[in-house]
Scaffold this motif. Structure first.
Motif, PDB file in Angstrom:
ATOM      1  N   ARG A 187       0.814  -1.212   0.000  1.00 59.93           N
ATOM      2  CA  ARG A 187       0.000   0.000   0.000  1.00 59.93           C
ATOM      3  C   ARG A 187       0.848   1.262   0.000  1.00 59.93           C
ATOM      4  O   ARG A 187       0.581   2.195  -0.749  1.00 59.93           O
ATOM      5  N   GLN A 188       1.880   1.302   0.832  1.00 54.61           N
ATOM      6  CA  GLN A 188       2.668   2.518   0.956  1.00 54.61           C
ATOM      7  C   GLN A 188       3.364   2.880  -0.355  1.00 54.61           C
ATOM      8  O   GLN A 188       3.353   4.037  -0.784  1.00 54.61           O
ATOM      9  N   ARG A 189       3.949   1.882  -0.999  1.00 56.72           N
ATOM     10  CA  ARG A 189       4.665   2.157  -2.243  1.00 56.72           C
ATOM     11  C   ARG A 189       3.713   2.643  -3.334  1.00 56.72           C
ATOM     12  O   ARG A 189       4.042   3.576  -4.086  1.00 56.72           O
ATOM     13  N   LEU A 190       2.535   2.036  -3.435  1.00 54.51           N
ATOM     14  CA  LEU A 190       1.556   2.487  -4.432  1.00 54.51           C
ATOM     15  C   LEU A 190       1.082   3.902  -4.131  1.00 54.51           C
ATOM     16  O   LEU A 190       0.890   4.713  -5.046  1.00 54.51           O
ATOM     17  N   LEU A 191       0.876   4.202  -2.859  1.00 60.44           N
ATOM     18  CA  LEU A 191       0.415   5.537  -2.487  1.00 60.44           C
ATOM     19  C   LEU A 191       1.466   6.586  -2.824  1.00 60.44           C
ATOM     20  O   LEU A 191       1.141   7.653  -3.381  1.00 60.44           O
ATOM     21  N   ILE A 192       2.710   6.301  -2.529  1.00 59.50           N
ATOM     22  CA  ILE A 192       3.791   7.245  -2.837  1.00 59.50           C
ATOM     23  C   ILE A 192       3.915   7.437  -4.347  1.00 59.50           C
ATOM     24  O   ILE A 192       3.976   8.568  -4.848  1.00 59.50           O
ATOM     25  N   GLY A 193       3.943   6.335  -5.088  1.00 61.99           N
ATOM     26  CA  GLY A 193       4.057   6.433  -6.544  1.00 61.99           C
ATOM     27  C   GLY A 193       2.877   7.143  -7.172  1.00 61.99           C
ATOM     28  O   GLY A 193       3.030   7.920  -8.127  1.00 61.99           O
ATOM     29  N   SER A 194       1.689   6.900  -6.630  1.00 65.59           N
ATOM     30  CA  SER A 194       0.483   7.536  -7.157  1.00 65.59           C
ATOM     31  C   SER A 194       0.542   9.049  -6.991  1.00 65.59           C
ATOM     32  O   SER A 194       0.312   9.806  -7.954  1.00 65.59           O
ATOM     33  N   TYR A 195       0.846   9.516  -5.806  1.00 70.53           N
ATOM     34  CA  TYR A 195       0.880  10.962  -5.576  1.00 70.53           C
ATOM     35  C   TYR A 195       2.052  11.622  -6.312  1.00 70.53           C
ATOM     36  O   TYR A 195       1.950  12.787  -6.722  1.00 70.53           O
ATOM     37  N   MET A 196       3.143  10.915  -6.479  1.00 70.00           N
ATOM     38  CA  MET A 196       4.236  11.452  -7.303  1.00 70.00           C
ATOM     39  C   MET A 196       3.757  11.675  -8.738  1.00 70.00           C
ATOM     40  O   MET A 196       4.017  12.725  -9.344  1.00 70.00           O
ATOM     41  N   THR A 218       0.899  -2.583   5.417  1.00 69.62           N
ATOM     42  CA  THR A 218       0.016  -3.630   5.952  1.00 69.62           C
ATOM     43  C   THR A 218      -0.024  -4.873   5.075  1.00 69.62           C
ATOM     44  O   THR A 218      -0.717  -5.827   5.411  1.00 69.62           O
ATOM     45  N   LYS A 219       0.679  -4.863   3.984  1.00 66.89           N
ATOM     46  CA  LYS A 219       0.651  -6.002   3.066  1.00 66.89           C
ATOM     47  C   LYS A 219       1.126  -7.283   3.750  1.00 66.89           C
ATOM     48  O   LYS A 219       2.146  -7.297   4.438  1.00 66.89           O
ATOM     49  N   GLY A 220       0.349  -8.357   3.582  1.00 67.24           N
ATOM     50  CA  GLY A 220       0.768  -9.667   4.064  1.00 67.24           C
ATOM     51  C   GLY A 220       0.602  -9.895   5.551  1.00 67.24           C
ATOM     52  O   GLY A 220       1.099 -10.896   6.070  1.00 67.24           O
ATOM     53  N   ARG A 221      -0.079  -9.006   6.265  1.00 67.08           N
ATOM     54  CA  ARG A 221      -0.273  -9.178   7.695  1.00 67.08           C
ATOM     55  C   ARG A 221      -1.762  -9.186   7.991  1.00 67.08           C
ATOM     56  O   ARG A 221      -2.525  -8.398   7.438  1.00 67.08           O
ATOM     57  N   SER A 222      -2.183 -10.061   8.882  1.00 67.61           N
ATOM     58  CA  SER A 222      -3.601 -10.142   9.223  1.00 67.61           C
ATOM     59  C   SER A 222      -4.010  -8.893   9.989  1.00 67.61           C
ATOM     60  O   SER A 222      -3.176  -8.177  10.545  1.00 67.61           O
ATOM     61  N   LEU A 223      -5.320  -8.627  10.022  1.00 68.40           N
ATOM     62  CA  LEU A 223      -5.815  -7.457  10.737  1.00 68.40           C
ATOM     63  C   LEU A 223      -5.455  -7.519  12.214  1.00 68.40           C
ATOM     64  O   LEU A 223      -5.178  -6.493  12.845  1.00 68.40           O
TER      65      LEU A 223
END
Length: 539
Positions: free
Chosen positions: A395-404, A518-523
């Motif tokens: 999620r974090q990498r997609l969010l950073i790339g998206s806003y860039m 949060t990728k790959g970790r349960s809630l």
């Protein structure tokens, strides 16, 4: 000596050095009493010791076909598993798909007023009154705000499945009332009811999907929300094309809007309830049956154990108070939730979508419905990319790339407007920047924002944090729509788009500094790692 490392899941196995750091850097929003990385605490890993000894005995022989030859070695099993097709998402997919029908309705009601508003105003007697035309559109947002605020109580008391069925009532009634409206008041009440239902399901659907999806595929299945919205917009714009020649066609497309509501009401009767909610209300036997159906029999005991461990270490009761959102650790997640939606809306997505038809007119696309349809297809293409990348890149990498990408697109349009070398080139750069902005938004800023908030939220406050976050989303949505044209008239398109680009750049810094992967970790793992009251295994 200072030691720093970038860790990717599984975090502990990524450090392969003999040096022992005294502690990794703490996430800035987390209490600094425990050693962690971005809010995650890990149990100590057993040390692997390699022992060497000299001996004259020959090495052990490899197994032959006579001895255990039929049974593949562990490495062979791992290779076969790696090369096979992972279908662990399939049991949850029909339930997620049915819930995503709500997002299809969301997109449909966004696009359904794009073309017919002029014909509606003419037939109902308020043609030429820009305030009333805007009111017909914006009262939808007022209803959505109220629906978002009320959603937490419905979810906590009735569960996700039953609330989704209840939610179809205002959606169906609102669509039918709008379709047969013969006065402005009837149209306004119909649009308000539709907004009420939309506000409730925009909170409910991502929460439901996050709680029924298997951990490994939670991000990809969560992206179906965005895909459903895009398909709804495309469907509304496509069905609305005849409204340009038929002044009464708008009634037909509003009647059609009631059909998905009936499908959703009937389909959710066969969907499962969230196993987390079932455990929350003490229905553990039902929760075990649901987990077995969704994630497999082997996951039942471990999943129930994790869910119970969260409830045992959570000081909250079933009936949580809104004031708990201002207490650690919930206040950190609530801050991230409403901040993400503020940044998303003030990065200008609704303003760019509003202005896109004028941008396309500059290159000869004068048909507004066709331009909007092209924008919808671009949205869908980005959402499909997000579906593939969400659980691979995180999620974090997609969010950073998206806003860039959004920031670069905005600055490209500003350059094309303020420093035109050639009129044709300037228009082409503006269209390219608009398309890239919408595409990059759909890859990260759109889907990730709704996915990551329920992932970070605790079980007891998840519905309330989602409710608060989406309520702020609708407020910001309304403000951008209200003041966008006024700002453009006062300052021009260039400065307004430059402001959108600056907010997008600020969002990059926010995602890098505050967002927890949060990728790959349960809630439950995420919640326990963020809760300072949970004792680590070392204590």
């Amino acid at each position: 000596m200072q030691l720093s490392a970038i860790l990717y899941p599984p975090y502990p196995k990524s450090i392969t050095t003999s040096l022992k750091p005294k502690g990794l850097y703490l996430h800035p929003l987390l209490p600094r009493r425990r050693k962690c990385f971005l809010g995650f605490k890990f149990p100590p890993q057993p040390k692997e010791v390699l022992k060497l000894s000299a001996t004259n005995e020959p090495p052990p022989s490899l197994p032959t076909s006579d001895s255990d030859g039929d049974k593949p070695s562990p490495s062979q099993e791992e290779e076969e598993e790696a090369g096979g097709i992972d279908l662990s998402w399939l049991p949850a997919f029909p339930h997620v798909l049915m819930a995503s029908m709500s997002n299809f309705l969301f997109g449909y009601h966004i696009g359904v007023m794009n073309g017919p508003i002029v014909a509606i105003a003419r037939e109902l007697g308020f043609e030429g009154n820009s305030f009333l035309e805007g009111l017909v559109v914006s009262i939808f947002i007022a209803g959505a705000f109220i629906g978002s605020i009320c959603s937490a109580s419905f979810i906590d008391n009735f569960g996700c499945r039953r609330t989704l069925q209840i939610d179809t009532i205002p959606l169906i009634l609102g669509a039918l009332l709008s379709a047969q409206a013969h006065s402005l008041d009837e149209m306004l009440w119909g649009r308000f009811l539709v907004g009420l239902g939309i506000g409730l399901n925009t909170v409910l659907v991502p929460l439901y999907i996050s709680e029924v999806s298997p951990t490994k595929h939670r991000g990809s299945l969560g992206t179906l929300c965005q895909i459903g919205t895009c398909l709804g917009i495309i469907a509304a714009l496509s069905i609305g094309i005849p409204s340009e020649s038929d002044p009464h066609w708008w009634r037909t497309i509003l009647y059609i809007a009631s059909a998905p509501g009936f499908i959703l009401m009937f389909g959710m009767q066969f969907a499962v309830e969230s196993p987390r909610w079932l455990c929350k209300v003490g229905r553990f036997d039902d929760a075990k049956g649901t987990i077995e159906k969704l994630w497999g029999e082997s996951e039942v005991e471990e999943s129930i154990k994790k869910i119970q461990s969260v409830s045992k270490n959570d000081d909250s009761n079933l009936e949580t108070s809104w004031l708990e959102l201002f207490v650690e650790p919930h206040n950190r997640v609530a801050f991230i939730g409403w901040s993400l939606f503020i940044l998303q809306q003030f990065a200008g997505i609704n303003g760019v979508l509003y202005f896109s038809s004028l941008t396309f007119q500059d290159v000869g696309i004068t048909d507004g419905a066709l331009a909007s349809l092209f924008v919808g297809i671009t949205h869908l293409a980005g959402a499909l990319f997000a579906l593939y990348l969400m659980d691979k890149q995180g999620r974090q990498r997609l969010l950073i790339g998206s806003y860039m990408g959004m920031a670069c697109s905005m600055f490209l349009i500003v350059y094309a407007i303020n420093f035109p070398q050639d009129e044709g080139l300037s228009h082409s750069l503006s269209v390219f920047g608009t398309i890239m902005y919408i595409f990059t938004f759909s890859i990260g800023a759109g889907p990730v924002t709704a996915i990551i908030i329920p992932e970070l939220s605790g079980a007891q406050t998840r519905s309330k944090i989602m409710s608060l976050s989406f309520s702020i989303h609708w407020i910001c949505n309304f403000l951008v729509g209200l003041f966008f044209l006024e700002l453009v008239e006062k300052f021009g398109v260039g400065p307004v788009y430059a402001g959108f680009g600056a907010v997008s750049a600020l969002s990059v810094a926010f995602a890098m500094y505050f967002i927890v992967e949060t990728k790959g970790r349960s809630l439950e793992e995420i919640e326990l790692s963020l809760n300072r009251n949970f004792p680590t295994e070392g204590k």
